[in-house]
Each structure stands twice: as structure tokens, then as C-alpha cells.
Design a protein around this motif. Sequence first.
Motif, PDB file in Angstrom:
ATOM      1  N   ASP A  92       0.796  -1.228   0.000  1.00  0.00           N
ATOM      2  CA  ASP A  92       0.000   0.000   0.000  1.00  0.00           C
ATOM      3  C   ASP A  92       0.831   1.281   0.000  1.00  0.00           C
ATOM      4  OD1 ASP A  92      -2.279  -1.528   0.048  1.00  0.00           O
ATOM      5  OD2 ASP A  92      -2.752  -1.158   2.158  1.00  0.00           O
ATOM      6  N   PHE A  93       2.097   1.185   0.390  1.00  0.00           N
ATOM      7  CA  PHE A  93       2.955   2.364   0.487  1.00  0.00           C
ATOM      8  C   PHE A  93       4.244   2.125  -0.298  1.00  0.00           C
ATOM      9  CE2 PHE A  93       0.303   2.419   4.247  1.00  0.00           C
ATOM     10  CZ  PHE A  93      -0.089   3.746   4.348  1.00  0.00           C
ATOM     11  N   PRO A  94       4.817   3.189  -0.867  1.00  0.00           N
ATOM     12  CA  PRO A  94       6.071   3.039  -1.624  1.00  0.00           C
ATOM     13  C   PRO A  94       7.292   3.005  -0.696  1.00  0.00           C
ATOM     14  CG  PRO A  94       5.342   5.303  -1.720  1.00  0.00           C
ATOM     15  CD  PRO A  94       4.278   4.551  -0.967  1.00  0.00           C
ATOM     16  N   VAL A  95       7.394   1.948   0.100  1.00  0.00           N
ATOM     17  CA  VAL A  95       8.499   1.829   1.048  1.00  0.00           C
ATOM     18  C   VAL A  95       9.657   1.084   0.400  1.00  0.00           C
ATOM     19  CG1 VAL A  95       6.931   1.906   3.012  1.00  0.00           C
ATOM     20  CG2 VAL A  95       7.639  -0.305   2.118  1.00  0.00           C
ATOM     21  N   THR A  96      10.848   1.411   0.839  1.00  0.00           N
ATOM     22  CA  THR A  96      12.016   0.666   0.373  1.00  0.00           C
ATOM     23  C   THR A  96      12.348  -0.483   1.308  1.00  0.00           C
ATOM     24  OG1 THR A  96      13.548   2.159   1.495  1.00  0.00           O
ATOM     25  CG2 THR A  96      12.993   2.678  -0.787  1.00  0.00           C
ATOM     26  N   ALA A  97      11.982  -0.339   2.589  1.00  0.00           N
ATOM     27  CA  ALA A  97      12.265  -1.390   3.562  1.00  0.00           C
ATOM     28  C   ALA A  97      11.367  -1.228   4.779  1.00  0.00           C
ATOM     29  CB  ALA A  97      13.722  -1.329   3.992  1.00  0.00           C
ATOM     30  N   LEU A  98      11.045  -2.370   5.402  1.00  0.00           N
ATOM     31  CA  LEU A  98      10.325  -2.316   6.672  1.00  0.00           C
ATOM     32  C   LEU A  98      10.727  -3.500   7.528  1.00  0.00           C
ATOM     33  CD1 LEU A  98       7.796  -4.509   6.852  1.00  0.00           C
ATOM     34  CD2 LEU A  98       6.663  -2.838   5.449  1.00  0.00           C
ATOM     35  N   ALA A  99      10.546  -3.324   8.837  1.00  0.00           N
ATOM     36  CA  ALA A  99      10.883  -4.361   9.808  1.00  0.00           C
ATOM     37  C   ALA A  99       9.939  -4.240  10.993  1.00  0.00           C
ATOM     38  CB  ALA A  99      12.330  -4.202  10.280  1.00  0.00           C
ATOM     39  N   ALA A 100       9.632  -5.385  11.612  1.00  0.00           N
ATOM     40  CA  ALA A 100       8.791  -5.390  12.810  1.00  0.00           C
ATOM     41  C   ALA A 100       9.128  -6.615  13.644  1.00  0.00           C
ATOM     42  CB  ALA A 100       7.313  -5.403  12.431  1.00  0.00           C
ATOM     43  N   VAL A 101       9.393  -6.389  14.918  1.00  0.00           N
ATOM     44  CA  VAL A 101       9.639  -7.477  15.854  1.00  0.00           C
ATOM     45  C   VAL A 101       8.835  -7.221  17.124  1.00  0.00           C
ATOM     46  CG1 VAL A 101      11.906  -8.185  14.984  1.00  0.00           C
ATOM     47  CG2 VAL A 101      11.757  -6.367  16.685  1.00  0.00           C
ATOM     48  N   HIS A 102       8.308  -8.306  17.704  1.00  0.00           N
ATOM     49  CA  HIS A 102       7.522  -8.197  18.934  1.00  0.00           C
ATOM     50  C   HIS A 102       8.042  -9.207  19.930  1.00  0.00           C
ATOM     51  CE1 HIS A 102       4.219  -7.603  21.677  1.00  0.00           C
ATOM     52  NE2 HIS A 102       3.648  -6.745  20.845  1.00  0.00           N
ATOM     53  N   ARG A 103       8.074  -8.826  21.157  1.00  0.00           N
ATOM     54  CA  ARG A 103       8.577  -9.677  22.236  1.00  0.00           C
ATOM     55  C   ARG A 103       7.439 -10.460  22.865  1.00  0.00           C
ATOM     56  NH1 ARG A 103      12.510  -8.603  26.648  1.00  0.00           N
ATOM     57  NH2 ARG A 103      12.714 -10.663  27.596  1.00  0.00           N
ATOM     58  N   VAL A 104       7.721 -11.672  23.300  1.00  0.00           N
ATOM     59  CA  VAL A 104       6.798 -12.457  24.110  1.00  0.00           C
ATOM     60  C   VAL A 104       7.536 -12.884  25.371  1.00  0.00           C
ATOM     61  CG1 VAL A 104       5.347 -13.277  22.205  1.00  0.00           C
ATOM     62  CG2 VAL A 104       7.356 -14.605  22.882  1.00  0.00           C
ATOM     63  N   GLY A 105       6.765 -13.330  26.358  1.00  0.00           N
ATOM     64  CA  GLY A 105       7.348 -13.719  27.635  1.00  0.00           C
ATOM     65  C   GLY A 105       7.205 -12.596  28.648  1.00  0.00           C
ATOM     66  N   GLU A 106       7.880 -12.749  29.771  1.00  0.00           N
ATOM     67  CA  GLU A 106       7.809 -11.765  30.844  1.00  0.00           C
ATOM     68  C   GLU A 106       8.767 -10.620  30.569  1.00  0.00           C
ATOM     69  OE1 GLU A 106       8.680 -11.898  35.543  1.00  0.00           O
ATOM     70  OE2 GLU A 106       7.251 -13.404  34.794  1.00  0.00           O
ATOM     71  N   ILE A 158       9.130  -3.230  18.196  1.00  0.00           N
ATOM     72  CA  ILE A 158       9.905  -2.251  17.435  1.00  0.00           C
ATOM     73  C   ILE A 158       9.500  -2.381  15.970  1.00  0.00           C
ATOM     74  CG2 ILE A 158      12.191  -1.418  16.742  1.00  0.00           C
ATOM     75  CD1 ILE A 158      13.338  -2.823  19.219  1.00  0.00           C
ATOM     76  N   VAL A 159       9.136  -1.260  15.361  1.00  0.00           N
ATOM     77  CA  VAL A 159       8.891  -1.245  13.919  1.00  0.00           C
ATOM     78  C   VAL A 159       9.704  -0.115  13.311  1.00  0.00           C
ATOM     79  CG1 VAL A 159       6.568  -2.203  14.140  1.00  0.00           C
ATOM     80  CG2 VAL A 159       6.847   0.254  13.949  1.00  0.00           C
ATOM     81  N   ALA A 160      10.170  -0.341  12.087  1.00  0.00           N
ATOM     82  CA  ALA A 160      10.914   0.691  11.351  1.00  0.00           C
ATOM     83  C   ALA A 160      10.524   0.599   9.890  1.00  0.00           C
ATOM     84  CB  ALA A 160      12.416   0.499  11.516  1.00  0.00           C
ATOM     85  N   VAL A 161      10.476   1.762   9.261  1.00  0.00           N
ATOM     86  CA  VAL A 161      10.140   1.844   7.841  1.00  0.00           C
ATOM     87  C   VAL A 161      11.064   2.851   7.182  1.00  0.00           C
ATOM     88  CG1 VAL A 161       8.377   2.495   6.159  1.00  0.00           C
ATOM     89  CG2 VAL A 161       7.709   1.269   8.228  1.00  0.00           C
ATOM     90  N   ALA A 162      11.569   2.488   6.009  1.00  0.00           N
ATOM     91  CA  ALA A 162      12.379   3.401   5.196  1.00  0.00           C
ATOM     92  C   ALA A 162      11.630   3.632   3.888  1.00  0.00           C
ATOM     93  CB  ALA A 162      13.747   2.801   4.924  1.00  0.00           C
ATOM     94  N   ALA A 163      11.656   4.881   3.432  1.00  0.00           N
ATOM     95  CA  ALA A 163      10.999   5.246   2.179  1.00  0.00           C
ATOM     96  C   ALA A 163      11.774   6.408   1.554  1.00  0.00           C
ATOM     97  CB  ALA A 163       9.547   5.652   2.426  1.00  0.00           C
ATOM     98  N   ALA A 164      11.469   6.698   0.303  1.00  0.00           N
ATOM     99  CA  ALA A 164      12.161   7.784  -0.384  1.00  0.00           C
ATOM    100  C   ALA A 164      11.911   9.124   0.306  1.00  0.00           C
ATOM    101  CB  ALA A 164      11.725   7.846  -1.843  1.00  0.00           C
ATOM    102  N   HIS A 165      10.710   9.300   0.870  1.00  0.00           N
ATOM    103  CA  HIS A 165      10.330  10.571   1.486  1.00  0.00           C
ATOM    104  C   HIS A 165       9.797  10.343   2.903  1.00  0.00           C
ATOM    105  CE1 HIS A 165      10.830  12.438  -2.414  1.00  0.00           C
ATOM    106  NE2 HIS A 165      10.131  11.435  -2.924  1.00  0.00           N
TER     107      HIS A 165
END
Length: 141
Positions: A72-86, A95-102
Motif C-alpha cells: 500500500d505504500f512506496p516503502v524501500t524497507a520495513l521491519a517489525a519485531v515483537h517480544r513475548v514472555g515476561e 519495534i517497527v521501522a520503515v524506510a521510504a524515499a520521502h
Amino acid sequence: MDAIRLLGIRDTPLSVEEVLAAVGDQAAGGTTLFVGTVRDHDHGKPVTLLSYSAHPTAEAELRRVAEKVAGDFPVTALAAVHRVGELKLGDAAVIVAVAAAHRGEAFEASRRLIDDLKSEVPIWKHQVFTDGSTEWVGAGE
């Protein structure tokens, strides 16, 4: 190259550096980073313990959400990690991160990624408050 660079549900501490490195891209003019951390209260009540649990389909659902955002978006890169446990107060839960031209595209895609992750990926938070009461919060919150 696939825009989805890093996805995961982990029972080990999350790394901001790892997530940022995963979305590094010379075609990107803007990179956004969101870190969700464990706070010491919720609904005005002090939290003493917090843990996350994930359904076995959580990683597949996380991939589905990431693919939709990347489509849906013109992204060059994305990442997402979620923790489980205590987790302890101050620990990174997501943590999420997105890179795009703008920058605008990076901000919009990042917002969609974290919002859809929180509402659609079957991960549940169990909170214990100082008064002994507990609460489960999860997908669809």
C-alpha cells in the motif's frame, strides 16, 4: 529486492540497532522508528508484572500485515519485531521501522504498520496491577 527485511516474534530482548540496520537503504530519504516499551501504569493503575503471549499463527499474521503495508505504500524497507514472555519496566515490547524515499511516506507506513500489528496480530498482553487485579489485552484492542 523485497521491502520486508525483518519480521519476528521473539522471547529474547529486542534490539533497536538490529531493526534500524535491517531497514538501512541508500534509496531511502527517510526512516522512521517506533519503540513500544513497558510502562509502569495502565488505566491509571500501577503495573507490577507484564507478559506477552502469541498465538501460533502470530508470525504468519505479522507477515500478512507487513505485506499489506509494503503493497500500500512506496516503502524501500520495513521491519517489525515483537517480544513475548515476561518483560520488565522499560523493556522494548515492539519495534517497527520503515524506510521510504520521502519522510511522509515513511511516517504513514510506519503508523499503519504498528496500528495493524496491534489490532490484527494475535498477541496478548497480561498485566498484573499492584492491587492484585489482572487484565488481558490483545489483538483487536
